[in-house]
Write a protein that holds these residues in place. Structure first.
Motif, short mmCIF file in Angstrom:
data_model
loop_
_atom_site.label_atom_id
_atom_site.label_comp_id
_atom_site.label_asym_id
_atom_site.label_seq_id
_atom_site.Cartn_x
_atom_site.Cartn_y
_atom_site.Cartn_z
N VAL A 170 18.60 24.86 -71.91
CA VAL A 170 19.53 24.50 -70.95
C VAL A 170 20.21 25.50 -71.17
O VAL A 170 20.17 26.04 -72.30
CB VAL A 170 19.98 23.27 -70.75
CG1 VAL A 170 18.66 21.73 -70.36
CG2 VAL A 170 20.12 22.69 -72.71
N ARG A 227 19.23 22.86 -66.52
CA ARG A 227 17.89 22.18 -66.76
C ARG A 227 17.09 23.56 -66.04
O ARG A 227 16.72 24.06 -64.86
CB ARG A 227 17.46 21.09 -66.23
CG ARG A 227 18.32 19.68 -66.51
CD ARG A 227 18.19 18.27 -66.33
NE ARG A 227 16.67 18.55 -67.59
CZ ARG A 227 16.41 16.82 -67.63
NH1 ARG A 227 17.15 16.81 -67.35
NH2 ARG A 227 15.28 17.03 -68.72
N THR A 228 17.09 23.95 -66.86
CA THR A 228 15.59 25.22 -66.11
C THR A 228 13.95 24.75 -66.19
O THR A 228 13.47 24.81 -65.34
CB THR A 228 15.69 26.19 -67.30
OG1 THR A 228 15.20 26.05 -69.25
CG2 THR A 228 17.13 26.85 -67.89
N TRP A 246 24.70 20.75 -68.17
CA TRP A 246 24.40 22.41 -68.67
C TRP A 246 23.32 22.22 -67.52
O TRP A 246 22.49 21.04 -67.59
CB TRP A 246 23.48 21.69 -69.47
CG TRP A 246 24.32 21.75 -70.79
CD1 TRP A 246 25.54 20.59 -71.55
CD2 TRP A 246 24.72 22.59 -72.18
NE1 TRP A 246 26.47 21.16 -72.82
CE2 TRP A 246 25.43 22.27 -73.30
CE3 TRP A 246 24.06 23.93 -72.32
CZ2 TRP A 246 26.38 23.43 -73.92
CZ3 TRP A 246 24.05 24.51 -73.28
CH2 TRP A 246 25.27 24.53 -74.40
#
Length: 492
Positions: free
Chosen positions: A349, A377-378, A375
């Motif tokens: 993240v 989130r990938t 954040w």
């Protein structure tokens, strides 16, 4: 912080006659780039572009996308660079979402732009631009419009398909472009004395923001290829460039040239790679030639730099995508969103000024993309070694990264759903030495008899790079107790 178009103005005032951009057909000085950006902003203002509007561009790699980017930055508007590899129908979906006030295309892509425009609901004709002159010949006057752009203005809407197959426009403001450029400049020690090779397409944040905008920020010389020619790239890297980026598929192509074993790199102080998981064998072949290989990890939504491997650690941290970029925070989180335990795998993240503010017209997708609202989130899984270096273990569960392009299975699976001879099917990525990974159809037969060729022919209307290469027939698809297909098991 000021609008990013002031970068052009700064270097034009300081070094007007020095080369800013090298194109196959011409070299543009900083003074000429400044003039063209000013004329472009005037032409767009004359066409009715106002603060907050979108300008779509379908063009090959040259200076047009860069000129429009900095021109809309001055106006407080946003550029929507379109993927030149998409079909007219695919482009129309993006146009209907972005609703640009102006649609620009170069001569090479004018026909498909017209088709896409006719299939969409946007108003107004496609403006065809001579890539050699840019929009300078369309400007009604010589005066430059007042600067209305601000750091918090969305300046770039970069489209990436969603997990449902629908395109999503990641909104990046001027502050994100500036933060990313600062981070790249720091990672690469980029200065005005560098000559930087860019072979990546500018409709991607990789082609636009790994080298192009950071080089302009630093006042260096950008060598912009139109497409990728392995021999020409090797010649530039060997003789003139100080920095450059090649994704794994390009590294393979260059290393396969007969000239590779004898080529010496006189000025090249680092070669960057990324965009997919990189085989260490490719990296080690470059290291054997005395050139350190750096890596960047990121996504469209992070502009893209989130993690970067510095050149000084290229050899002792082979395979790592490095450390957080300057001004970027990166964590690994577990399934609950809390910090992953030391030594454990976790989802990457990212937080920072470089991160997207969200997706255009998609508040639900925006909310789902963030942990605790800040954040990003990938969806990618990584580990961190004791020295703090990140190692990506698996790309997003579903996304197939092929030759640096994202391919989303849901879009291809929608095509398979219309075939009567298939009971059920999924598309997964399998490892490929050249492209990183390629799409594979895994299918269960239905009542009608279908050949592999029948299945593959169904993808004729999607972009070529997305098309599966192979079909595997199975009796059943492996599933979790909740009925979800175990894609990871299929990939294995």
């Amino acid at each position: 912080m000021t609008a990013i178009d002031t970068w052009i103005e700064h270097w034009a005032m300081r070094s007007a006659n020095r080369t800013a951009i090298v194109l196959p057909e011409a070299e543009l000085s900083w003074g000429e780039v400044h003039r063209r950006v000013g004329a472009t902003s005037r032409a767009l203002a004359d066409a009715g572009v106002q603060k907050g509007d979108r300008v779509a561009v379908l063009a090959g790699d040259g200076s047009l996308i860069l000129e429009v980017l900095f021109a809309v930055a001055r106006l407080g508007a946003a550029i929507v660079p379109l993927n030149t590899r998409l079909t007219a129908a695919e482009l129309a979906v993006v146009l209907d979402d972005a609703l640009p006030v102006v649609f620009l295309a170069d001569e090479q892509h004018a026909a498909v732009a017209d088709q896409a425009s006719s299939l969409s609901s946007i108003e107004g004709p496609v403006t065809v631009v001579d890539p050699h002159a840019g929009l300078a010949d369309l400007a009604a006057g010589s005066s430059v419009p007042p600067r209305r752009g601000r750091p918090d203005d969305t300046v770039l809407i970069a489209y990436t398909s969603g997990t449902t197959g629908a395109p999503k426009g990641a909104m990046l403001d001027q502050a994100a472009i500036a933060a990313n450029a600062t981070s790249v400049v720091a990672m690469m020690d980029l200065t005005s004395h560098d000559r930087v090779l860019n072979v990546m397409p500018q409709f991607h944040v990789g082609g636009l923001n790994v080298h192009a905008t950071p080089t302009i920020r630093a006042g260096g010389t950008l060598v912009q290829f139109r497409g990728f020619d392995p021999a020409a790239a090797l010649d530039e890297l060997a003789e003139r460039a100080t920095l450059g980026t090649l994704v794994p598929a390009m590294l393979v192509a260059v290393q396969e040239l007969p000239e590779w074993p004898q080529t010496s790199f006189r000025r090249l102080r680092a070669l960057n790679t990324g965009a997919s998981l990189v085989p260490t064998s490719l990296i080690e072949r470059v290291h054997a030639r005395g050139v350190p290989v750096t890596q960047i990890y990121g996504l469209t939504e992070t502009c893209p730099l989130a993690l970067a491997l510095p050149a000084e650690h290229a050899r002792d941290k082979v395979g790592s995508c490095g450390l957080p970029g300057l001004g970027v925070e990166v964590r690994l989180v577990d399934a609950s969103g809390g910090d992953a335990a030391d030594g454990e795998l976790g989802e990457i993240v990212v937080r920072g000024q470089n991160v997207t503010r969200g997706y255009w017209n998609q508040p639900d997708a925006t909310a789902a993309a963030f942990v605790d609202g800040e954040w990003f989130r990938t969806g990618d899984i990584a580990r961190v070694d004791p020295d703090g270096f990140f190692f990506v273990e698996d790309r997003r569960t579903d996304v197939i990264v092929s030759g640096g392009e994202n391919i989303y299975p849901a879009e291809l699976e929608a095509v398979l759903a219309d075939l009567d001879g298939i009971s059920e099917a999924v598309v997964v990525g399998i490892v490929d030495e050249r492209w990183g990974s390629v799409p594979l159809v895994v299918a269960v037969r239905g009542d009608e008899e279908l050949t592999d060729d029948d299945v593959l022919a169904a993808f004729a209307n999607v972009a070529r790079y997305k098309r599966p290469r192979e079909v595997r027939w199975v009796d059943t698809l492996p599933r979790t107790p909740m009925g979800k297909v175990k894609r990871h098991e299929l990939r294995r």
